[in-house]
Structure formats: C-alpha cells, structure tokens
Design a protein around this motif. Sequence first.
Motif, PDB file in Angstrom:
ATOM      1  N   GLY A  78       0.901  -1.342   0.124  1.00 33.24           N
ATOM      2  CA  GLY A  78      -0.107   0.057   0.186  1.00 33.24           C
ATOM      3  C   GLY A  78       0.989   1.257  -0.181  1.00 33.24           C
ATOM      4  O   GLY A  78       0.516   1.947  -0.739  1.00 33.24           O
ATOM      5  N   ARG A  79       1.911   1.281   0.827  1.00 34.47           N
ATOM      6  CA  ARG A  79       2.797   2.475   0.789  1.00 34.47           C
ATOM      7  C   ARG A  79       3.564   2.618  -0.520  1.00 34.47           C
ATOM      8  O   ARG A  79       3.379   3.751  -0.937  1.00 34.47           O
ATOM      9  CB  ARG A  79       3.912   2.034   1.839  1.00 34.47           C
ATOM     10  CG  ARG A  79       3.576   2.033   3.281  1.00 34.47           C
ATOM     11  CD  ARG A  79       4.644   2.274   4.166  1.00 34.47           C
ATOM     12  NE  ARG A  79       4.260   1.581   5.637  1.00 34.47           N
ATOM     13  CZ  ARG A  79       4.618   0.431   5.930  1.00 34.47           C
ATOM     14  NH1 ARG A  79       5.128  -0.329   5.274  1.00 34.47           N
ATOM     15  NH2 ARG A  79       3.846  -0.201   7.216  1.00 34.47           N
ATOM     16  N   ARG A  80       3.969   1.645  -1.277  1.00 32.83           N
ATOM     17  CA  ARG A  80       4.683   1.836  -2.349  1.00 32.83           C
ATOM     18  C   ARG A  80       3.710   2.189  -3.532  1.00 32.83           C
ATOM     19  O   ARG A  80       4.000   3.222  -4.410  1.00 32.83           O
ATOM     20  CB  ARG A  80       5.201   0.495  -2.917  1.00 32.83           C
ATOM     21  CG  ARG A  80       6.315  -0.046  -1.644  1.00 32.83           C
ATOM     22  CD  ARG A  80       7.724  -0.124  -2.200  1.00 32.83           C
ATOM     23  NE  ARG A  80       8.298  -1.184  -1.382  1.00 32.83           N
ATOM     24  CZ  ARG A  80       9.328  -2.020  -1.563  1.00 32.83           C
ATOM     25  NH1 ARG A  80       9.666  -1.863  -3.027  1.00 32.83           N
ATOM     26  NH2 ARG A  80      10.052  -2.600  -0.916  1.00 32.83           N
ATOM     27  N   LEU A  81       2.348   1.726  -3.419  1.00 31.91           N
ATOM     28  CA  LEU A  81       1.559   2.002  -4.502  1.00 31.91           C
ATOM     29  C   LEU A  81       1.308   3.336  -4.397  1.00 31.91           C
ATOM     30  O   LEU A  81       1.258   4.417  -5.429  1.00 31.91           O
ATOM     31  CB  LEU A  81       0.240   1.278  -4.417  1.00 31.91           C
ATOM     32  CG  LEU A  81       0.452  -0.255  -4.851  1.00 31.91           C
ATOM     33  CD1 LEU A  81      -0.720  -1.166  -4.245  1.00 31.91           C
ATOM     34  CD2 LEU A  81       0.200  -0.342  -6.386  1.00 31.91           C
ATOM     35  N   THR A  82       1.486   3.960  -3.185  1.00 33.37           N
ATOM     36  CA  THR A  82       0.741   5.463  -3.018  1.00 33.37           C
ATOM     37  C   THR A  82       1.976   6.402  -3.368  1.00 33.37           C
ATOM     38  O   THR A  82       1.649   7.399  -3.626  1.00 33.37           O
ATOM     39  CB  THR A  82       0.302   5.378  -1.554  1.00 33.37           C
ATOM     40  OG1 THR A  82      -0.561   4.457  -1.324  1.00 33.37           O
ATOM     41  CG2 THR A  82      -0.230   6.887  -1.236  1.00 33.37           C
ATOM     42  N   ARG A  83       3.280   6.211  -2.935  1.00 32.58           N
ATOM     43  CA  ARG A  83       4.175   6.633  -3.442  1.00 32.58           C
ATOM     44  C   ARG A  83       4.321   6.993  -4.846  1.00 32.58           C
ATOM     45  O   ARG A  83       4.731   7.960  -5.312  1.00 32.58           O
ATOM     46  CB  ARG A  83       5.583   6.080  -2.813  1.00 32.58           C
ATOM     47  CG  ARG A  83       5.814   6.534  -1.437  1.00 32.58           C
ATOM     48  CD  ARG A  83       7.246   6.003  -1.059  1.00 32.58           C
ATOM     49  NE  ARG A  83       7.195   5.507   0.509  1.00 32.58           N
ATOM     50  CZ  ARG A  83       7.348   4.378   0.904  1.00 32.58           C
ATOM     51  NH1 ARG A  83       7.887   3.506   0.202  1.00 32.58           N
ATOM     52  NH2 ARG A  83       7.093   4.176   2.339  1.00 32.58           N
ATOM     53  N   LEU A  84       4.238   5.721  -5.439  1.00 32.16           N
ATOM     54  CA  LEU A  84       4.082   5.995  -7.020  1.00 32.16           C
ATOM     55  C   LEU A  84       3.000   7.128  -7.410  1.00 32.16           C
ATOM     56  O   LEU A  84       3.109   8.053  -8.321  1.00 32.16           O
ATOM     57  CB  LEU A  84       4.007   4.581  -7.713  1.00 32.16           C
ATOM     58  CG  LEU A  84       5.032   3.513  -7.540  1.00 32.16           C
ATOM     59  CD1 LEU A  84       4.549   2.141  -8.025  1.00 32.16           C
ATOM     60  CD2 LEU A  84       6.346   4.125  -8.176  1.00 32.16           C
ATOM     61  N   MET A  85       1.988   6.572  -6.785  1.00 33.29           N
ATOM     62  CA  MET A  85       0.636   7.484  -6.959  1.00 33.29           C
ATOM     63  C   MET A  85       0.789   8.936  -7.117  1.00 33.29           C
ATOM     64  O   MET A  85       0.707   9.880  -7.611  1.00 33.29           O
ATOM     65  CB  MET A  85      -0.466   7.085  -6.200  1.00 33.29           C
ATOM     66  CG  MET A  85      -1.856   8.116  -6.409  1.00 33.29           C
ATOM     67  SD  MET A  85      -2.440   8.272  -7.869  1.00 33.29           S
ATOM     68  CE  MET A  85      -3.134   6.625  -7.978  1.00 33.29           C
ATOM     69  N   LEU A  86       1.600   9.205  -5.871  1.00 33.12           N
ATOM     70  CA  LEU A  86       1.879  10.846  -5.297  1.00 33.12           C
ATOM     71  C   LEU A  86       2.842  11.317  -6.430  1.00 33.12           C
ATOM     72  O   LEU A  86       2.573  12.369  -7.049  1.00 33.12           O
ATOM     73  CB  LEU A  86       2.445  10.861  -4.004  1.00 33.12           C
ATOM     74  CG  LEU A  86       1.312  10.535  -2.982  1.00 33.12           C
ATOM     75  CD1 LEU A  86       2.187  10.731  -1.594  1.00 33.12           C
ATOM     76  CD2 LEU A  86       0.384  11.483  -3.014  1.00 33.12           C
ATOM     77  N   ARG A  87       3.832  10.563  -6.916  1.00 26.07           N
ATOM     78  CA  ARG A  87       4.729  11.145  -7.896  1.00 26.07           C
ATOM     79  C   ARG A  87       3.890  11.530  -9.076  1.00 26.07           C
ATOM     80  O   ARG A  87       4.276  12.240  -9.899  1.00 26.07           O
ATOM     81  CB  ARG A  87       5.858  10.070  -8.055  1.00 26.07           C
ATOM     82  CG  ARG A  87       7.010  10.373  -6.959  1.00 26.07           C
ATOM     83  CD  ARG A  87       7.841   9.395  -6.779  1.00 26.07           C
ATOM     84  NE  ARG A  87       8.492   8.941  -8.037  1.00 26.07           N
ATOM     85  CZ  ARG A  87       8.951   8.021  -8.623  1.00 26.07           C
ATOM     86  NH1 ARG A  87       9.328   6.784  -7.584  1.00 26.07           N
ATOM     87  NH2 ARG A  87       9.623   7.653  -9.689  1.00 26.07           N
ATOM     88  N   ARG A  88       2.991  10.318  -9.621  1.00 27.91           N
ATOM     89  CA  ARG A  88       2.082  10.621 -10.689  1.00 27.91           C
ATOM     90  C   ARG A  88       1.172  11.932 -10.545  1.00 27.91           C
ATOM     91  O   ARG A  88       1.384  12.658 -11.436  1.00 27.91           O
ATOM     92  CB  ARG A  88       1.337   9.333 -10.869  1.00 27.91           C
ATOM     93  CG  ARG A  88       0.494   9.541 -11.957  1.00 27.91           C
ATOM     94  CD  ARG A  88       0.889   9.579 -13.332  1.00 27.91           C
ATOM     95  NE  ARG A  88      -0.260   9.166 -14.238  1.00 27.91           N
ATOM     96  CZ  ARG A  88      -1.057  10.383 -14.686  1.00 27.91           C
ATOM     97  NH1 ARG A  88      -0.755  11.598 -14.495  1.00 27.91           N
ATOM     98  NH2 ARG A  88      -1.788   9.904 -15.798  1.00 27.91           N
ATOM     99  N   LEU A  89       0.941  11.954  -9.475  1.00 29.40           N
ATOM    100  CA  LEU A  89       0.051  13.229  -9.165  1.00 29.40           C
ATOM    101  C   LEU A  89       0.825  14.599  -9.110  1.00 29.40           C
ATOM    102  O   LEU A  89       0.363  15.670  -9.722  1.00 29.40           O
ATOM    103  CB  LEU A  89      -0.823  13.193  -7.845  1.00 29.40           C
ATOM    104  CG  LEU A  89      -1.879  12.138  -7.973  1.00 29.40           C
ATOM    105  CD1 LEU A  89      -2.484  11.950  -6.668  1.00 29.40           C
ATOM    106  CD2 LEU A  89      -2.918  12.268  -9.078  1.00 29.40           C
ATOM    107  N   GLU A  90       2.163  14.298  -8.858  1.00 27.64           N
ATOM    108  CA  GLU A  90       2.966  15.633  -8.848  1.00 27.64           C
ATOM    109  C   GLU A  90       3.490  15.835 -10.264  1.00 27.64           C
ATOM    110  O   GLU A  90       4.290  16.766 -10.204  1.00 27.64           O
ATOM    111  CB  GLU A  90       4.063  15.452  -7.721  1.00 27.64           C
ATOM    112  CG  GLU A  90       3.496  15.587  -6.515  1.00 27.64           C
ATOM    113  CD  GLU A  90       4.665  14.930  -5.227  1.00 27.64           C
ATOM    114  OE1 GLU A  90       5.434  14.577  -5.829  1.00 27.64           O
ATOM    115  OE2 GLU A  90       4.119  15.096  -4.035  1.00 27.64           O
TER     116      GLU A  90
END
Lengths: 340, 340
Positions: free
Chosen positions: B306-318
């Motif tokens: 979950g953490r890793r998925l979200t870090r990727l997501m945040l980078r995508r959103l940024e």
Amino acid sequence: MGDDRARLNLKSLARHLDLSITTVSRALRNGPEVRKETIERVQKAAAELGYVRDVGGLTLRTGLSYSICVLMSAVPPDDIADTGSVGLLQGVHEVAQAAGYAVTAVPLAPGADPIDALKTIIDGRRADGLIFDHTLPMDPRVRFLLERDFPFVTFGRTELFTPHAWFDIDDEDATYRASQHLLASGYRRICLINPPAEFMFSQYRLRGYRKALTEAGIDIDPRLILDLDLTARRTRASVKDLMLQESPPDAFICVNDITSLGMMTGLRDIGLDPADFGFCASTTTRLIEYVEPTPVSFYFPLQEAGRRLTRLMLRRLEGETDITHLQELATAEMHVPTRR
Amino acid sequence: MGDDRARLNLKSLARHLDLSITTVSRALRNGPEVRKETIERVQKAAAELGYVRDVGGLTLRTGLSYSICVLMSAVPPDDIADTGSVGLLQGVHEVAQAAGYAVTAVPLAPGADPIDALKTIIDGRRADGLIFDHTLPMDPRVRFLLERDFPFVTFGRTELFTPHAWFDIDDEDATYRASQHLLASGYRRICLINPPAEFMFSQYRLRGYRKALTEAGIDIDPRLILDLDLTARRTRASVKDLMLQESPPDAFICVNDITSLGMMTGLRDIGLDPADFGFCASTTTRLIEYVEPTPVSFYFPLQEAGRRLTRLMLRRLEGETDITHLQELATAEMHVPTRR
DNA sequence: TCTTCGATCAATATCGATTTTGATGAGCCT
DNA sequence: AGGCTCATCAAAATCGATATTGATCGAAGA
C-alpha cells in the motif's frame, strides 16, 4: 460516442435535450413538477451519454455528498488483527449503492486521534453519514457526533444517556451460551479471552460469562479473564503465560477468529494440543472452519452486519427522528462442527 | 471554542484574521506571495479554530479532491477470500495522509461492471487517482483509464503496449524459489494452486514454476496446476478431488494465506495429514504462522505494498511524466518456520 | 526624487448543481 | 372570454475556494 470537448454537465445535457437546466435537474431527481415522459426521456439520455453528477457542485450547493463513510479500525503493522473487514464494507456498499449512495472507507492510523478524522470528514463535507465500530461506554466519537448532530450508526452500543443509532451483536448472549455449552461438557476452568476491557462488547461478553458461571455455582477466577488487544500475537503470548501458571484453564472462549488462532498456537508452542481443551469462539467469518480443531462458534457474518448498519443509516438520513427505532440487536448463530 | 452560528469558511476565517480572502487562501497553501509571519499566523489560527476546507468548493473550482481511491475486489458472501486488505488500505492511508490526501475505498460488488464504478468516480470527480489490483493482461480498467488520461497505479502488471504506473510483487521469482525449495527437499509431484488463469500474476506464478521444474528435468503435469478462484472453499474442494485421482501430488505451492488454509483442510477432510506434504505459500499477512504445519512462505506485507503504490501515485500526481519511472517490482522475503 | 518591489487589498469571475422567482403558453373548465 | 392548472421556461442567486486584475502603500534602491 459523441465525445464533445466540453464536459458533460447539466448545461450541456439540457442543451442536448433542448430543455432548460431547471427541468433537467428536476427530472433527474424525479421531481413532481416534470411530466413522466420528460423524466423518462431525460434519464434515458443521461444514462446513454453517461452523465454523472459532479459531487463538487452538488455538495457545495446542497451540503450533501451522497456518500457514507466507514471508519476502519487500525491494524498493528506486521500482525493480524482482522479478517473480513472488506466483507463489512461490501455489506455496506450493497445496501448503500442501491439507494444511490457511494461508500467511502477511511482507515485510522494506529494511535491517531479519531476526532481529527471525524472533523476532516464532517467539516470537509466528505460524507453524509458515518459508520464505525469498537464503541466505548462513553465513546468520545459518539459524543462529538451527537453534539454536532451529524448522522451516524455505531456497530456496538454505548452507555451514553442520549440515545443514538446502533447495531450490535448480542455478545452477552453468545458468551452465555458458550459458557453453558462448555460447562455442560464438563469444563470447569473456562478462560475468557476478551478484547480490551474498555470496549463495550468486552463488558457484555464478561457479563454473559459471569452469568453462566454463577448460575452453575462456579466461582469466577479473575486470572482466567484476559483482556487483550485483538491480535493473534498478543493472545498467543498471554495464553502461553497463563498455561504455565498454577491451575491453568481447561477451556477457552475466544472473542474472534484471530484470537482463536493465537490461542491455539500459544498452546502448541508449549507442547499442548488444542484438541484437549474446550473451545468456543465468536466469529464473523468462516475462517475457523479451516483450522483444526474447529471450535463451536457463534457466528454473525460481518457482511450482514454491514447491511444492517446501512439500512439503519439510510433510515436516519431519510429523516427518521425516533432514534429508538434505529437500534437493533442481533443474535449470533451457533455452529457446532461436524465430526470428521 | 467560539462556535459562531456561521460555518467556518475562508470568508469568516479572513474576517477573523483581519486579512483578505485572497491572502488567507494563499497562506494556507504556502503561497510565495505571502510573508512568512502571515503564513504562520494564518495556519495557526486555522488549526486552532479547526478550519477544514470544503471539498465541494475546492473540487468545483480546481477539479481536485485531494483524495485517492482504492478499488477493493469483491468477496464472495459467506466465504473467506481475503485477509489484510485493511492493511493495504492502511499503508495507502499512511503515505497519502502525510501528503494531504484523503483515502477512499470503494468495494466492488461481485459481478458488477468495474467500468461503471470508474465512471462514477472520475466523472463525479470523487478522486484524483485510483489504485486497484488483480490486473488482467488486457485489463479493461487500465485501457479505460489510459484513454481518459486519469491517474492510476495498478497492483500488478499488464501486457498492454502503452506503459502505465504499477507496483508488483515478483510472483515468478516466488514460485521459482518455492519450486526449487520443494525439489531440493525431494518432492517430485508439486501442485501449483493458482488464482484464475486470466490474472496476470497467475501467469507469472506459472512461469516460475515451469522454469524450476524444467531446469530440474521434470515434466509438467497439467493436472497438477489448479486455476481456482481465491477462496478457501473452492480450494478445499479441488484439493480433495485431486488427491483422490491417480498419482496425486506430494507437495503444494499456494497462492496466498487463504488458499493455504483451504488446501490443508481439503487434505484433512479425507484423512490426510498436511504435515506429510511439501508446502510453500506466498503470503501477504502472517496468518500462516498461526496454523500447523507452518509452510515455508514468501512474504510481502500488504501494508508495505500500500505504501509503495501510494508513493508512485503521489509522484504521478505531482507531475512525473516518465511513466517507466513509476514501475516497481518487489521481491517477497522467504520465511522458513522454526521447528518447535 | 523617482522607481521598483513586496505584501496586501477589494472586486469579480469561475466551477456545477440546485433553488427561487416570475413569466409564458397550451389546454381545460365554466 | 375569462380563469385556472400544468409543464415548462429564462434568469439570477447561492454554496466555498481559487484565480485574475488592478490598486494601494510603505520601504528599499537608483
């Protein structure tokens, strides 16, 4: 499909249908001011074009988001404390969906202040109603929500004077029947593996246990009552501990699937065979059907709990004012494993 | 605290601080046009008064909701198919929260069209990004989201030509090592208990298994490869079935915690002892540490996923545009149970 | 002294849905 | 014809946050 550059909103939908925004808006909500044929025409077009109403606009104008939020209790990292929460969520979803509500789940970080989470949801207008579990006698979340007059249903009762909506499983009844069952099988030193004492359902479970033992004329030994967090690891350690002390228990009543596993593993750790002990458990999944020995279980599926909670929620949102009609107690079903 | 009748919004906050709405709005987002002391003053007051910005207004104006949505796979009623999904959710929450994002989970009803759910979320502007699992080679959800250019990260890879963000556990490696381990222990008829063949990770698991067996010079017996849904019940029945046929397996590789339980119970149902078989399992919780016999497991915690998925997501959103930087493969850790 | 800059201001537009207001025309009843 | 109801209309206000524009004012720099 005609993918216009412009977003599909009420305005473009109205233009497409050659109707006014007012009428389309009303037609989508089955307003009585609109002719039946028009309503049909509008809803058909909306479905075909894939119109979805913008929550932002809706919420801003009406304060409603048409979503119900479930607060999920924290899980300690790297341990198992929970199974079937997704089942609960799905039960909620099933009923909510049919009524046009979306479902949202917010996990609570362990140790985080739940009131902060509530504030974000309420003041940020992220949901119309809240569902949460693990109630305390003087639950601060319930107090806060009552004060704010925000709709909620708890999974579990409280001891607060002001009534509120709740659904609960009758844990007192479950431990009462479990104790009776074990007593009838000849066990005399029954260990009650309970959740932390501050939870409401911990107190109900204790009450049922006490009642059965007292009726059977057996003294309560406080050492046989374990108030543990709801993790397998902790239960395992405590059971090991308990078994090495004087006059250990000969039977166990576990609070859920996971503590059952922890208890059994604790016994095995010190060379004992769980099959030699009396064993009852309250459960919300069928997990324990897959372990040996299978205990007598008192089962109420979380998915059904989710459905019931949500039905109460919907009635609350539809304006039911008599809160006492929004309180519901369910009895767990006794499952006796078939001998193989 | 001063509970005015009026809702606490930017306007009232600005009045309270004797600043303009513009400045307060900017200060809350650390805008560079505002003095440092003013920013501090504004944020302090906002925190004290408990100001929470209204998602409706925000979303309407900016199109952003500052929330990330996790699609939860359906659970068949009255069976266990899942443990630890709350762990995943919590991992997501942990990382998202710190970045100012809320987390939302939407359960999918079994049999429901996932695209409908996506439309409601995207067109209703209910989330800024999506996370979901159980990818298919030509996953229609991925296609749909790529076409819409909506941010998402999948838990699992696909075979689509257009690259997209994903996180995955290296299942090929896990089954390869599991097979090698069982082969080294002398097992020759290894049964692979796999998820439905259409899932991507099913194919990777098969690949690792094939590779190890082929390297060891062992013929693949297709009867030993079971493509089952991810439930305990189905696994139990299929294993029972398989054991009663000619030349049954002597070892099992299970896809997760739950199918492991199902497999073991299937064996016991027909009087066999799981301890007599080779046994490896991929796991995402520590559940199998609590069952006997404990298999050799290849563990990657869902919470970390979950953490890793979200870090990727945040980078995508940024705004990370190079999608190949948003693809991450993790190796499961081998756990060998300590003999008791 | 004149200019520039930094920090702030007020006023206004915008996002999408709902709600209100007052108007309009068509059909019906009397 | 006059009055009434029904279905619909257009226009404007509203919800809260953000963005834009052009103005103000004091301090610093040339």
